[in-house]
Design a protein around this motif. Structure first.
Motif, short mmCIF file in Angstrom:
data_model
loop_
_atom_site.label_atom_id
_atom_site.label_comp_id
_atom_site.label_asym_id
_atom_site.label_seq_id
_atom_site.Cartn_x
_atom_site.Cartn_y
_atom_site.Cartn_z
N GLN A 271 29.12 43.12 -40.45
CA GLN A 271 29.72 42.01 -41.19
C GLN A 271 30.23 40.89 -40.29
OE1 GLN A 271 29.19 41.71 -44.39
NE2 GLN A 271 28.01 43.59 -44.11
N GLY A 272 30.56 41.19 -39.03
CA GLY A 272 30.97 40.12 -38.12
C GLY A 272 29.85 39.12 -37.93
N HIS A 273 28.64 39.62 -37.65
CA HIS A 273 27.50 38.71 -37.50
C HIS A 273 27.11 38.09 -38.84
CE1 HIS A 273 26.99 40.91 -33.63
NE2 HIS A 273 26.70 39.69 -33.22
N SER A 274 27.24 38.85 -39.92
CA SER A 274 26.93 38.27 -41.24
C SER A 274 27.80 37.03 -41.48
CB SER A 274 27.19 39.29 -42.35
OG SER A 274 26.23 40.32 -42.30
N MET A 275 29.08 37.14 -41.09
CA MET A 275 29.96 35.98 -41.32
C MET A 275 29.75 34.90 -40.27
SD MET A 275 33.34 37.46 -43.20
CE MET A 275 33.54 39.10 -42.53
N LEU A 276 29.36 35.30 -39.06
CA LEU A 276 29.01 34.29 -38.04
C LEU A 276 27.92 33.36 -38.58
CD1 LEU A 276 28.90 33.05 -35.18
CD2 LEU A 276 27.42 34.95 -34.50
N ASP A 277 26.98 33.91 -39.32
CA ASP A 277 25.93 33.06 -39.89
C ASP A 277 26.53 31.93 -40.75
OD1 ASP A 277 24.03 34.62 -38.65
OD2 ASP A 277 23.56 35.79 -40.44
N PHE A 278 27.61 32.24 -41.45
CA PHE A 278 28.23 31.20 -42.28
C PHE A 278 29.15 30.28 -41.48
CE2 PHE A 278 26.29 34.13 -44.99
CZ PHE A 278 25.76 33.31 -45.98
N SER A 279 29.57 30.75 -40.32
CA SER A 279 30.33 29.87 -39.43
C SER A 279 29.39 28.83 -38.83
CB SER A 279 31.04 30.66 -38.35
OG SER A 279 30.28 30.78 -37.18
N LEU A 280 28.09 29.08 -38.90
CA LEU A 280 27.09 28.13 -38.39
C LEU A 280 26.45 27.33 -39.53
CD1 LEU A 280 25.59 30.63 -35.83
CD2 LEU A 280 26.86 28.55 -35.25
N LEU A 281 26.20 27.99 -40.66
CA LEU A 281 25.61 27.26 -41.80
C LEU A 281 26.55 26.16 -42.28
CD1 LEU A 281 24.05 30.31 -43.65
CD2 LEU A 281 22.79 28.26 -42.90
N GLY A 282 27.86 26.40 -42.26
CA GLY A 282 28.82 25.37 -42.68
C GLY A 282 28.69 24.11 -41.82
#
Ligand SMILES: *[C@@H]1O[C@H](CO)[C@@H](O)[C@H](O)[C@H]1NC(C)=O
Ligand SMILES: *[C@@H]1O[C@H](CO)[C@@H](O)[C@H](O)[C@H]1NC(C)=O
Ligand SMILES: *[C@@H]1O[C@H](CO)[C@@H](O)[C@H](O)[C@H]1NC(C)=O
Ligand SMILES: *[C@@H]1O[C@H](CO)[C@@H](O)[C@H](O)[C@H]1NC(C)=O
Ligand SMILES: *[C@@H]1O[C@H](CO)[C@@H](O)[C@H](O)[C@H]1NC(C)=O
Ligand SMILES: *[C@@H]1O[C@H](CO)[C@@H](O)[C@H](O)[C@H]1NC(C)=O
Ligand SMILES: *[C@@H]1O[C@H](CO)[C@@H](O)[C@H](O)[C@H]1NC(C)=O
Ligand SMILES: *[C@@H]1O[C@H](CO)[C@@H](O)[C@H](O)[C@H]1NC(C)=O
Length: 406
Positions: A271-282
């Motif tokens: 889940q850390g990397h899953s959320m990292l994806d949204f820290s970049l998509l934003g």
């Protein structure tokens, strides 16, 4: 605050447009001109932030104190530039990339501090950090992790310079030298990764690797007024081959209780990397938006569907899941609960754009925003507030101060 821009780039730039117009006014801009500053903040964003802080208005003021209490705000800050930045244990060189992410976090925090207070002592410290790096750095190396360094720190560093281009005491030659560093040291790795994926199968690298390199290409494109580079990022986002392309990054859609949920490519990993994806998509979507292209709404708000999915699961709820496999035969048959509930300051950007500006259903994104804000005593923090290792610096943060809309 009066906005004063340095003289236009000499070697790099086509004409650029100085404007305080918000995104709604830029959709008919000349395709070869960019809004400046126009990465994660525009001039009108800084007007809003400054006005809310001056009038002690919540929640901006709590976000402001979160920033001003940060150890990043330090007039004695001394940068540690490196000739070669190493990320990944290559068996020979000592990894030294924390110097880069710490210097970027300090520079970004003080750049914002200067924009809000107008105190040029802080601007001088920031441009010194930028100048020290641009007169020292020649290469990013290490293991394949060098592509993560070029992507994450590429887009973050470009954001600092994009703010500081509005500082009239920073000579245009110094801005040009910094921009040349971005083009000569960071961009070639970004471009190479998106094209070749280090020779691996195109689905080998997890989505965040592509996403950080997309963010960097877009950001360096704006910083250097290079439409070709900016378009390269947009094109990859929509139709690239790898896992960062939006339909691969958020690849499986579900309708649950009338709401769209989108399973992310890293959901079965952790889940850390899953959320990292949204820290970049934003940041990818906000950067494009500030230049007149709306990736937030692309494919029926696909990024929101993904954010709702990852937020819902990390809040402790069940979500539908479909087995993920790739050419490495990862055969991920269940969603991963590793690092479930990870706290990263990435939600204010997504919540405010989709929930406040667009008025869409952001049930879980808002709930996760609330959780992270509560964890930060009323505001999202920034670099240094979420641990000393790279994960705490993977996103620039300060979202409550920067992205809260009325
Ligand atoms: C730290 O935050 C508090 C409010 O929480 C504020 O009163 C104080 O002025 C801040 N300190 C600095 C150095 O900004
Ligand atoms: C800028 O900030 C420094 C440190 O807080 C302070 O000493 C200085 O007086 C400030 N300058 C101005 C012009 O307000
Ligand atoms: C600009 O760069 C030159 C050359 O490195 C440096 O001497 C000077 O201090 C810089 N000026 C500013 C204001 O950053
Ligand atoms: C813009 O970037 C592209 C891609 O790297 C490059 O080929 C081109 O020379 C750049 N244009 C300018 C004006 O620097
Ligand atoms: C928003 O989504 C949530 C979660 O799926 C759902 O329970 C709620 O009814 C939706 N609200 C509206 C107004 O559609
Ligand atoms: C996953 O994909 C690989 C490569 O296409 C394939 O060899 C493997 O059989 C697949 N595994 C499953 C569980 O489908
Ligand atoms: C994929 O994983 C599941 C669950 O562990 C297992 O039952 C299945 O045999 C695996 N498939 C392959 C082709 O390895
Ligand atoms: C996490 O997932 C594993 C594998 O599916 C499972 O065995 C374990 O019980 C889960 N742990 C928690 C705390 O949910």
């Amino acid at each position: 605050m009066k906005l004063t821009l340095p003289v236009a780039f000499c070697s790099l730039a086509a004409a650029f447009e100085v404007s305080s117009h918000g995104p709604s006014q830029v959709s008919h801009r000349d395709t070869s001109s960019f809004i400046h500053p126009g990465l994660l903040q525009t001039a009108s964003d800084f007007s809003r932030i400054t006005s809310k802080v001056s009038s002690n208005t919540e929640p901006w003021i709590t976000g402001w104190y979160k920033l001003t209490n940060s150890s990043n705000i330090n007039l004695d800050y001394t940068p540690s530039p490196k000739t070669i930045v190493y990320r990944g244990a290559d068996g020979t060189h000592t990894e030294n990339y924390p110097s880069l992410y710490r210097d970027i976090a300090a520079a970004y925090a003080m750049a914002i501090y200067w924009k809000v207070t107008g105190n040029s002592s802080y601007a001088d410290v920031v441009v010194n950090i930028l100048d020290e790096w641009s007169s020292t750095l020649t290469e990013i190396s290490g293991t394949t992790d060098m592509y993560l360094a070029a992507g994450i720190y590429g887009y973050e560093f470009a954001n600092v310079a994009e703010i500081m281009r509005t500082y009239s005491a920073w000579p245009s030659a110094n801005l040009t030298r910094f921009a040349n560093m971005m083009v000569d040291v960071f961009y070639p790795l970004n471009h190479d990764f998106l094209q070749n994926h280090h020779g691996a199968a195109v689905d080998h690298y997890w989505a965040n690797w592509d996403l950080c390199n997309i963010a960097s290409v877009l950001s360096i494109g704006v910083l250097t007024d290079n439409q070709t580079m900016f378009d390269e990022g947009l094109t990859y986002f929509k139709s690239g081959e790898g896992n960062g392309q939006i339909e691969n990054a958020i690849w499986k859609l579900y309708e649950v209780d009338g709401e769209s949920l989108g399973q992310g490519q890293e959901a079965g990993r952790d889940q850390g990397h899953s959320m990292l994806d949204f820290s970049l998509l934003g940041p990818i979507a906000l950067t494009a938006y500030n230049q007149g292209t709306d990736l937030f709404e692309y494919l029926d708000n696909r990024i929101l569907a993904g954010a709702e999915y990852v937020a819902k699961y990390n809040l402790g709820n069940d979500v539908p899941y479909t087995t993920y496999n790739n050419s490495d035969d990862v055969n991920q048959t269940v969603i991963s609960n590793s690092s479930r509930g990870d706290i990263r300051p990435i939600w204010e950007l997504l919540y405010n754009h989709y929930g406040v500006l667009k008025g869409l259903n952001v049930t879980y994104t808002k709930e996760y925003r609330d959780l992270v804000v509560e964890d930060g005593d009323g505001a999202e923090g920034g670099g240094g507030d979420y641990g000393t290792t790279s994960g705490g610096y993977d996103q620039l943060g300060w979202g409550t101060l920067l992205y809260t809309l009325e």
